[in-house]
Design an enzyme around this catalytic site. Structure first.
Site, PDB file in Angstrom:
ATOM      1  N   SER A 483       0.831  -1.189   0.000  1.00  0.00           N
ATOM      2  CA  SER A 483       0.000   0.000   0.000  1.00  0.00           C
ATOM      3  C   SER A 483       0.879   1.259   0.000  1.00  0.00           C
ATOM      4  CB  SER A 483      -0.957  -0.043   1.199  1.00  0.00           C
ATOM      5  OG  SER A 483      -1.873   1.012   1.127  1.00  0.00           O
ATOM      6  N   ASP A 627      -6.114  -4.182  -1.481  1.00  0.00           N
ATOM      7  CA  ASP A 627      -4.940  -3.780  -0.709  1.00  0.00           C
ATOM      8  C   ASP A 627      -4.203  -5.009  -0.175  1.00  0.00           C
ATOM      9  OD1 ASP A 627      -3.143  -2.716   1.216  1.00  0.00           O
ATOM     10  OD2 ASP A 627      -4.383  -0.926   1.353  1.00  0.00           O
TER      11      ASP A 627
END
Length: 782
Positions: A483, A627
């Site tokens: 991320s 994610d």
């Protein structure tokens, strides 16, 4: 054979009589539109006859119904037939009979000549009968005689009933009355001939009406006759074969044959168009009632009487046949499916073999073409062609290695041509060949996810750069992020951006991406499950990173191995980690994690940062990415595994794991229960937890190998925080944490600053020459 019929009063040709049933002495005779008559066989005279008894009738106002013991008639008068004699050689009354027969014959001849032209054609159209049983069955009223003719016939019968009872002789043997049932669609023009009375005025009137009505409905009934002709013909022939009797040549009359005890008659259905007042038939009557009932088609007949039987019989027969054929059909279907699957499998296997063979041949051709090339510019073109081929078909790397492409590429890399060297470095990284590590062992940098809280990790890196006096991409051999950590890894490892520029860009990205109206964000959240605009985030990534592929970053000799981690949510039940790499694995070495190097850099960042609730999930090829923090918010273990695949014989020197801050609350919930919000929060925190991986690695790795930096925050700051004062607060807390752990930072900086020993450098040189010349350098050209 001619038959002489003695007629007392009149001749009544019976058309729709259904049955005559009785006993030996007192028998009952049933006729259409007639009451019940009791008759008996007289044994007094040699000429056997039957005499009527007292007329007993039951009347009804509507339709006529016939059963085993009663007969109903719409008329108020009885109808009686008296037959004096039925013989082929009786001399009594011969003259009178001849006169009557001559009159009948002349009348019929005149009518037949008027209509058809000859008598034979008329007789062929008369209703035929077929002997079926020994009992003349009862039929219901069909309305074939007009009311006027019926009344006149009844009056005549009453007038001469006594005389006919005294004079009528009848054979002594028992007569077998036989019935014929024909289909309604087989009616002919003169099927009412058997019901003509001896009053020829009335008969002529009746015949004229019938002929007129017949020709009116001829067009309407023609199609029905053609459809039912073949079926009726087959039914008649079957009945003939079963009963073994010939059809009577004279339909419509009662005839006695010598040597036979049967009295033949015709059971001809009436025409619906000739008589307007057709009475309904009871559904409880026999099949003959419905066969004689006027109808416009077979469907009406089947629906009236056997409508409930025919579907059932058809269903039963069909179900039986289906039950018998069902196993065979099932076996055939199974065999067909198996054959189809086998054919499909063989076809796919054949296609794969052909494709694999073609890929291998193409790879060999490209390698051989490259080895034959001597021009540097042409070598660049050949190398790029082979690179594109291996990117499209990674399974061709093994063939390229067998064709000894690595030694030739290493020799090409020695040429003083930057473009050629960059192309060679790219294809070597794609094949899986790696250069020796920078230090004494493998150095790994792992950065957690956390949104804008990544500024905390930037403070730690700033301190390391300050202590080592080297940029980040020179300090580490492998950089991995999730991320926001992937963004830092790309900015520092691939683009070699300074830390100050990274921090400035970080703040700008936070203000551009995470500035969203609450109402608009709520609407988007309900529509696409994303509070922020994902398209805006993609556009920013495209502008900053361009359209370069991950593997193209290997052209830079100072670029470390970089990876970004995402989560695939559409493969199987459990999510799986996916690694976006700027390198490839050597043939024969398989990683535990999915991944590839053929993707663009902005795609890797977009997939790795698709946090649920913040950005929409990202579809890339056949995979759906979210994610990477859902599975591996601390990618230190994944980075270790990837490094062992790249440098299997090199030990770990240092692993630096950077967190984005954690918040620990002192508030304790009640012992008895927890709220739903707390339960959901615990699930999310456990999925994104980073400290458990830290505890595991810290206990397994040797001392002074694993270093974790993750400051404790005084406030729980969300990952989409974009306010500058909050970001300044995060930066300040990161600096305080570094001050408290300054000794730990110095230890890490010292390890990262160590150079290789002389022995390690010699080993690296020997390995390079061995790979370049396919043998020891002492026996090869230096």
């Amino acid at each position: 054979m001619s038959i002489n019929l003695t007629v007392d009063i009149y001749i009544y040709l019976l058309s729709n009589a259904r049955s005559v049933c009785g006993k030996q002495r007192s028998k009952q005779l049933y006729f259409l539109f007639s009451p019940k008559h009791y008759w008996r066989i007289s044994h007094i005279s040699l000429q056997r006859g039957f005499h009527t008894n007292i007329i007993r009738c039951k009347w009804t106002k509507s339709e006529a119904h016939s059963c085993s013991k009663h007969c109903y008639s719409p008329s108020n008068h009885g109808l009686h037939i008296g037959i004096l004699k039925l013989s082929t050689s009786a001399p009594k009354g011969l003259t009178k009979v001849n006169i009557c027969m001559s009159r009948i014959k002349s009348t019929l001849n005149s009518v037949s000549k008027a209509v058809f032209g000859n008598q034979n054609e008329m007789i062929s159209r008369l209703a035929q009968f077929k002997p079926s049983s020994q009992i003349l069955r009862k039929v219901s009223d069909s309305g074939w005689l007009k009311q006027k003719n019926i009344k006149q016939a009844i009056k005549s019968l009453k007038k001469y009933s006594d005389k006919s009872a005294e004079k009528s002789p009848f054979p002594e043997e028992k007569s077998h009355i036989i019935d014929k049932e024909e289909d309604i669609g087989k009616r002919s023009l003169f099927h009412y001939t058997s019901s003509i009375t001896t009053k020829f005025g009335d008969s002529f009137y009746f015949l004229s009406n019938h002929i007129n009505s017949y020709f009116k409905r001829k067009e309407k009934m023609s199609q029905q006759k053609e459809n039912e002709h073949f079926r009726d013909k087959s039914e008649l022939e079957d009945k003939k074969v079963e009963e073994g009797k010939l059809r009577s040549p004279d339909p419509g009359i009662l005839a006695y044959k010598p040597g036979s005890e049967s009295v033949h008659t015709v059971d001809k259905p009436t025409s619906p168009s000739a008589i307007p007042d057709v009475l309904q038939v009871s559904t409880k009557q026999s099949i003959a009632n419905f066969l004689s009932r006027p109808t416009e088609g077979v469907q009406a007949l089947v629906g009236g009487y056997i409508g409930g039987l025919v579907p059932k019989l058809k269903y039963d027969s069909k179900s039986q046949s289906e039950e018998q054929e069902e196993p065979a059909k099932t076996d055939q279907a199974v065999s067909k499916d198996r054959n189809a699957e086998e054919k499909k499998r063989l076809s796919l296997q054949r296609e794969k073999i052909i494709a694999r063979v073609s890929i291998d041949n193409r790879t060999r051709a490209l390698v051989q073409a490259l080895r034959r090339t001597t021009d540097p510019k042409l070598c660049i073109t050949r190398v790029e062609e082979l690179t594109f081929h291996l990117l499209e078909f990674p399974e061709g790397k093994g063939v390229a290695v067998k064709e000894r492409i690595i030694p030739y590429l290493l020799r090409l890399r020695q040429i003083k041509d930057e473009t050629l060297q960059a192309a060679v470095r790219e294809i070597l990284a794609l094949i899986g060949y790696v250069d020796p590590v920078k230090g004494r062992g493998i150095r790994i940098l792992s950065i957690d996810g956390g949104g804008t809280r990544g500024v905390v990790a930037l403070q730690t890196l700033r301190k390391l750069v300050e202590l080592t006096q080297k940029p980040v991409h020179q300090l580490f051999d492998y950089i991995c992020g999730v991320s926001t950590g992937a963004i830092l890894a790309f900015m520092l490892g691939l683009f070699h951006m300074p830390l100050d520029e990274c921090e400035e860009l970080y703040r700008k990205l936070g203000s551009d991406v995470f500035s969203q109206n609450v109402i608009v964000g709520t609407v988007k959240m309900s529509w696409s499950h994303a509070f922020y605009d994902s398209q805006t985030w993609e556009n920013i990534l495209k502008d900053r990173m361009g359209s370069a592929l991950m593997i193209e970053t290997a052209r830079n000799p100072t670029c470390p191995k970089v990876a970004a981690v995402s989560t695939i949510v559409n493969r199987g039940i459990t999510p799986k980690a996916f690694v976006f790499r700027n390198y490839g694995h050597f043939p024969g070495i398989n990683s535990h994690y999915l991944g590839g190097c053929q993707y663009k850099m902005w795609q890797a960042i977009r997939a790795s940062s698709a946090a649920p609730g913040y950005f929409a999930e990202y579809a890339l090829g056949n995979d759906l990415h979210q994610d990477g923090g859902l599975l591996l918010n601390n990618p230190s273990a994944l980075a270790m595994h990837e490094c062992k695949c790249l440098w299997p014989d090199v030990p770990l020197e240092c692993i630096v794991s950077l967190g984005t801050g954690r918040y620990e609350s002192d508030v304790r919930n009640t012992v008895t229960y927890t709220s739903l919000k707390t339960k959901l929060s615990n699930v999310i925190n456990s999925a994104t937890d980073t400290e458990e991986v830290h505890i595991m690695l810290d206990g397994l790795l040797p001392p002074d190998t694993y270093f974790r930096f993750n400051p404790v925050m005084c406030e729980n700051i969300p990952l989409d925080e974009s306010r500058n004062e909050k970001l300044d607060q995060l930066q300040l807390e990161g600096l305080k944490y570094i001050e408290r752990n300054e000794q730990k930072m110095k230890k890490v900086a010292k390890i990262l600053s160590q150079e290789k020993t002389t022995l390690q450098k010699i080993n690296d040189w020997i390995k390079l020459k061995t790979d370049m010349y396919e043998g020891l350098p002492f026996f090869s050209k230096l």
